[in-house]
Each structure stands twice: as structure tokens, then as C-alpha cells.
Design a protein around this motif. Structure first.
Motif, PDB file in Angstrom:
ATOM      1  N   SER A  17      37.447  50.508 116.444  1.00  0.00           N
ATOM      2  CA  SER A  17      36.786  51.263 115.385  1.00  0.00           C
ATOM      3  C   SER A  17      37.804  51.923 114.477  1.00  0.00           C
ATOM      4  CB  SER A  17      35.869  52.337 115.977  1.00  0.00           C
ATOM      5  OG  SER A  17      34.836  51.773 116.756  1.00  0.00           O
ATOM      6  N   THR A  19      37.682  54.621 110.738  1.00  0.00           N
ATOM      7  CA  THR A  19      36.905  55.300 109.715  1.00  0.00           C
ATOM      8  C   THR A  19      37.749  55.490 108.467  1.00  0.00           C
ATOM      9  OG1 THR A  19      35.550  56.488 111.340  1.00  0.00           O
ATOM     10  CG2 THR A  19      35.593  57.357 109.112  1.00  0.00           C
ATOM     11  N   TYR A  59      23.923  47.410 102.891  1.00  0.00           N
ATOM     12  CA  TYR A  59      25.086  46.800 103.513  1.00  0.00           C
ATOM     13  C   TYR A  59      25.090  45.298 103.310  1.00  0.00           C
ATOM     14  CZ  TYR A  59      25.232  51.207 106.113  1.00  0.00           C
ATOM     15  OH  TYR A  59      25.280  52.537 106.468  1.00  0.00           O
ATOM     16  N   VAL A  63      28.387  42.935 107.717  1.00  0.00           N
ATOM     17  CA  VAL A  63      28.771  44.183 108.369  1.00  0.00           C
ATOM     18  C   VAL A  63      27.579  44.980 108.864  1.00  0.00           C
ATOM     19  CG1 VAL A  63      30.816  44.277 106.893  1.00  0.00           C
ATOM     20  CG2 VAL A  63      28.790  45.639 106.297  1.00  0.00           C
ATOM     21  N   ARG A  66      27.234  47.187 112.146  1.00  0.00           N
ATOM     22  CA  ARG A  66      28.562  47.552 112.616  1.00  0.00           C
ATOM     23  C   ARG A  66      29.191  48.672 111.790  1.00  0.00           C
ATOM     24  NH1 ARG A  66      32.597  44.005 112.248  1.00  0.00           N
ATOM     25  NH2 ARG A  66      31.679  42.850 110.495  1.00  0.00           N
ATOM     26  N   PHE A  67      28.910  48.683 110.493  1.00  0.00           N
ATOM     27  CA  PHE A  67      29.501  49.663 109.580  1.00  0.00           C
ATOM     28  C   PHE A  67      28.452  50.677 109.154  1.00  0.00           C
ATOM     29  CE2 PHE A  67      33.105  46.888 107.584  1.00  0.00           C
ATOM     30  CZ  PHE A  67      33.538  46.540 108.848  1.00  0.00           C
ATOM     31  N   LEU A  80      33.474  55.354 105.406  1.00  0.00           N
ATOM     32  CA  LEU A  80      33.013  54.089 105.958  1.00  0.00           C
ATOM     33  C   LEU A  80      33.439  54.038 107.414  1.00  0.00           C
ATOM     34  CD1 LEU A  80      31.563  51.403 105.284  1.00  0.00           C
ATOM     35  CD2 LEU A  80      33.852  50.403 104.992  1.00  0.00           C
ATOM     36  N   MET A  82      33.613  52.066 110.692  1.00  0.00           N
ATOM     37  CA  MET A  82      33.633  50.655 111.036  1.00  0.00           C
ATOM     38  C   MET A  82      33.773  50.512 112.541  1.00  0.00           C
ATOM     39  SD  MET A  82      36.076  49.201 107.968  1.00  0.00           S
ATOM     40  CE  MET A  82      37.510  50.085 108.584  1.00  0.00           C
ATOM     41  N   LEU A  85      35.029  45.947 115.178  1.00  0.00           N
ATOM     42  CA  LEU A  85      35.793  45.249 114.151  1.00  0.00           C
ATOM     43  C   LEU A  85      36.216  43.859 114.604  1.00  0.00           C
ATOM     44  CD1 LEU A  85      37.803  48.271 112.834  1.00  0.00           C
ATOM     45  CD2 LEU A  85      36.420  46.749 111.412  1.00  0.00           C
ATOM     46  N   ASP A  89      37.301  41.059 109.326  1.00  0.00           N
ATOM     47  CA  ASP A  89      37.202  42.292 108.556  1.00  0.00           C
ATOM     48  C   ASP A  89      38.530  42.680 107.914  1.00  0.00           C
ATOM     49  OD1 ASP A  89      34.448  42.757 109.202  1.00  0.00           O
ATOM     50  OD2 ASP A  89      35.080  43.522 111.166  1.00  0.00           O
ATOM     51  N   TYR A  93      40.508  47.556 101.497  1.00  0.00           N
ATOM     52  CA  TYR A  93      39.222  48.191 101.258  1.00  0.00           C
ATOM     53  C   TYR A  93      39.338  49.164 100.093  1.00  0.00           C
ATOM     54  CZ  TYR A  93      37.156  46.193 105.435  1.00  0.00           C
ATOM     55  OH  TYR A  93      36.655  45.310 106.368  1.00  0.00           O
TER      56      TYR A  93
END
Length: 117
Positions: A17, A19, A59, A63, A66-67, A80, A82, A85, A89, A93
Motif C-alpha cells: 500500500s 498513499t 474510479y 483500480v 483497490r484505490f 490517493l 492505493m 498494488l 500500477d 502519478y
């Protein structure tokens, strides 16, 4: 006027994960829709998630589940989160701000996310 600064990218293992944060300034943040896009090498820029000024979220299918996109209007920041992963991915970003759907978006500089063992 619009200034967006992404942060939080880095290297993460598959299944992990991360963020991302986007700090915004120079505009009335709570009146703008905020989005996250991503672009992998050799690929077109892809819309990942959007949150409107009303808090509605959308979304990309890739994703969904998951996001999670969220915003803190008191901090002028969009996030965001995430999870789960995947190597697919991996991308730069970008944070985006837009006053209306028909308006031209403003962009941040991007933050690199790499999903790899």
C-alpha cells in the motif's frame, strides 16, 4: 495561480500500500474537482480517480476496489490511498484540479510510484 505539489511516491512491493498526497494552493480548493492521473512509460496518460466538490467519486475500472480518493478541504489536500498494488500500477502519478468539467485542468509535477519486488 493554481499550484499543485504531489508527494508520497516511492518503491513498494506487489500487494503493498501507498498513499499519495497533493497539496493545493492559489485557488478556492473546495470549489474544484480534483483528480489523479497516471502515466507509464510509452503509455497515454490515464485518469485514475476523481472527486468532485460535492464529494462524489469515480474510479477507473483498473483500480476500482483497490484505490480510494479523498479530500480534506481544511488542508487543501487531496489523497490517493492505493492498496493491493500491482506492477501494472507503476507510473508517474499526477494531481489535477478543474473548476468545471469543460475547463482546462491544471497539473502538478508528478510523483513516481514503482511496484516491484
Amino acid at each position: 495561480q493554481v499550484h499543485l505539489v504531489e508527494s508520497g511516491g516511492g518503491l513498494v512491493q506487489p500487494g503493498g500500500s501507498l498513499t499519495l498526497s497533493c497539496a493545493a494552493s492559489g485557488f478556492t480548493f473546495n470549489s474544484y474537482a480534483m483528480s489523479w492521473y497516471r502515466q507509464a512509460p510509452g503509455k497515454e496518460r490515464e485518469l485514475v480517480a476523481t472527486i468532485t466538490s460535492a464529494g462524489n467519486r469515480n474510479y477507473a475500472d483498473s483500480v476500482k476496489g483497490r484505490f480510494t480518493i479523498s479530500r480534506d478541504n481544511g488542508k487543501n489536500t487531496v489523497y490517493l490511498q492505493m492498496n493491493s498494488l500491482k506492477p501494472g500500477d507503476t507510473a508517474v502519478y499526477f494531481c489535477s484540479a478543474r473548476a468545471n468539467p469543460w475547463s482546462t485542468a491544471s497539473w502538478g509535477q508528478g510523483t513516481q510510484v514503482t511496484v516491484s519486488s
